[in-house]
Write a protein that holds these residues in place. Sequence first.
Motif, PDB file in Angstrom:
ATOM      1  N   TYR A   1       0.755  -1.135   0.024  1.00 22.90           N
ATOM      2  CA  TYR A   1      -0.076  -0.136   0.124  1.00 22.90           C
ATOM      3  C   TYR A   1       1.035   1.436   0.033  1.00 22.90           C
ATOM      4  O   TYR A   1       0.639   2.198  -0.784  1.00 22.90           O
ATOM      5  CB  TYR A   1      -0.960  -0.151   1.238  1.00 22.90           C
TER       6      TYR A   1
ATOM      7  N   VAL B   1       2.597   1.842  -3.363  1.00 20.11           N
ATOM      8  CA  VAL B   1       1.657   2.415  -4.512  1.00 20.11           C
ATOM      9  C   VAL B   1       2.094   3.888  -4.410  1.00 20.11           C
ATOM     10  O   VAL B   1       1.977   4.531  -5.408  1.00 20.11           O
ATOM     11  CB  VAL B   1       0.342   2.022  -4.049  1.00 20.11           C
ATOM     12  N   TYR B   2       2.102   4.696  -2.978  1.00 17.40           N
ATOM     13  CA  TYR B   2       2.417   6.068  -3.176  1.00 17.40           C
ATOM     14  C   TYR B   2       3.890   6.166  -3.338  1.00 17.40           C
ATOM     15  O   TYR B   2       4.191   7.451  -3.670  1.00 17.40           O
ATOM     16  CB  TYR B   2       1.936   6.499  -1.592  1.00 17.40           C
TER      17      TYR B   2
ATOM     18  N   ASN C   1      -9.649   6.897  -4.047  1.00 15.68           N
ATOM     19  CA  ASN C   1      -8.456   6.415  -3.933  1.00 15.68           C
ATOM     20  C   ASN C   1      -7.550   6.884  -5.319  1.00 15.68           C
ATOM     21  O   ASN C   1      -6.332   7.175  -5.108  1.00 15.68           O
ATOM     22  CB  ASN C   1      -8.455   4.802  -3.753  1.00 15.68           C
TER      23      ASN C   1
ATOM     24  N   ILE D   1      -4.124   8.787  -4.926  1.00 18.78           N
ATOM     25  CA  ILE D   1      -2.782   8.460  -5.624  1.00 18.78           C
ATOM     26  C   ILE D   1      -2.361   9.336  -6.735  1.00 18.78           C
ATOM     27  O   ILE D   1      -1.176   9.523  -6.538  1.00 18.78           O
ATOM     28  CB  ILE D   1      -3.139   6.982  -6.311  1.00 18.78           C
TER      29      ILE D   1
ATOM     30  N   ARG E   1       1.269  11.323  -5.415  1.00 21.29           N
ATOM     31  CA  ARG E   1       2.265  11.083  -6.372  1.00 21.29           C
ATOM     32  C   ARG E   1       2.690  12.155  -6.865  1.00 21.29           C
ATOM     33  O   ARG E   1       4.071  12.527  -7.101  1.00 21.29           O
ATOM     34  CB  ARG E   1       1.940   9.923  -7.287  1.00 21.29           C
TER      35      ARG E   1
ATOM     36  N   THR F   1       3.844   8.253 -12.782  1.00 21.71           N
ATOM     37  CA  THR F   1       2.736   7.247 -12.914  1.00 21.71           C
ATOM     38  C   THR F   1       2.497   7.072 -14.265  1.00 21.71           C
ATOM     39  O   THR F   1       2.360   8.051 -15.052  1.00 21.71           O
ATOM     40  CB  THR F   1       1.398   7.937 -12.193  1.00 21.71           C
TER      41      THR F   1
END
Length: 333
Positions: free
Chosen positions: A248, A251-252, A274, A278, A282, A289
């Motif tokens: 988790y 992801v960041y 969410n 994100i 980010r 991303t």
Amino acid sequence: MIFEQVSINNIIAEYEQTRLTNRGLEHQRRQEIYNKFPEIDELTTSTTKSYVASILSRLEGGSHTLSQTPEETSTLNHERAKRIKQILVDNGYPEDYLEPIYTCKLCQDTGYVDGQRCSCFLDKLINKFYLQSNLNNIWEKENFANFDTGFYSKEKQPDQEFSPYDNIMSVLERSKDFVESFSEKSSHRGNILIYGEVGLGKTFLTNCIAKAVLDKGHQVLYLSANELFQCVLSPYLMNQEKSLADLYKYVYNCELLIIDDLGTELTNSFVTSNLFEIINQRNLQGKSTVISTNLGLKDLKDRYSERIMSRVIESYTVFNIYGENIRYQKRFK
Ligand SMILES: [Zn+2]
């Protein structure tokens, strides 16, 4: 579920093996050096003896058995250590040749620093995840060297600004520039949104990018939208499986996050909020991303809100891939 197979025990066992191997290596080095340079053997023995003596003296409650004061012992040991290093260096060895060997100096191969998992622990976890999700095999085939532009027509349709071929060539060029930016110590390397219909090579392209960035030694987390929202971010699974908490965070924090096939997940307010978090977090941290989707820009806005789309439009390079369905072409040619 992929993450349930991730075995923390395997990772702990790996650390044990690493420590064992390194202790063996240290032992070998000592034997080699003591045989080659008897002086080092003597110096080490003297140091050990003086340590033992000082411990014994403390146990006996007095210093009367010691021929030196603790200060003298310490100075002497310091000089011995210096002399050992000198002999090593004079003979072409690194001065730390006899020091303990750690594969990860941060956690000294325990996997933990101050009770927190070390970054190498996370890397191992991600590695296991890759192996399990079989991406390693895919990347052997799906990389820039194998991208076949022959499927994109060189004929420009009236509604097209560029032919599908010219378009994909430009997309490939800019994708490689994006990968190249990972060589620089840039704080922000940008983001990419790839959209287009099914069967135009979007996933192939995201695989190319993932492989190339990974080959440059950067962390890449590659997840389908389904995996991201239904596994990694699932509050239920997070309670079940502790390793998910690390993923988790990843992801960041990871250097490149790839979300493949956005729009194929079950979209609801949980997903939308969410996704915004994100993208936003980010961006703030300067982490890159890449998102691929079958949805058009208007569909994206309708499904995920204006707020998300304006964030994407202002901070992402947008690639539109068009042409004739490649899977269809393969079947009929
Ligand atoms: Zn470590």
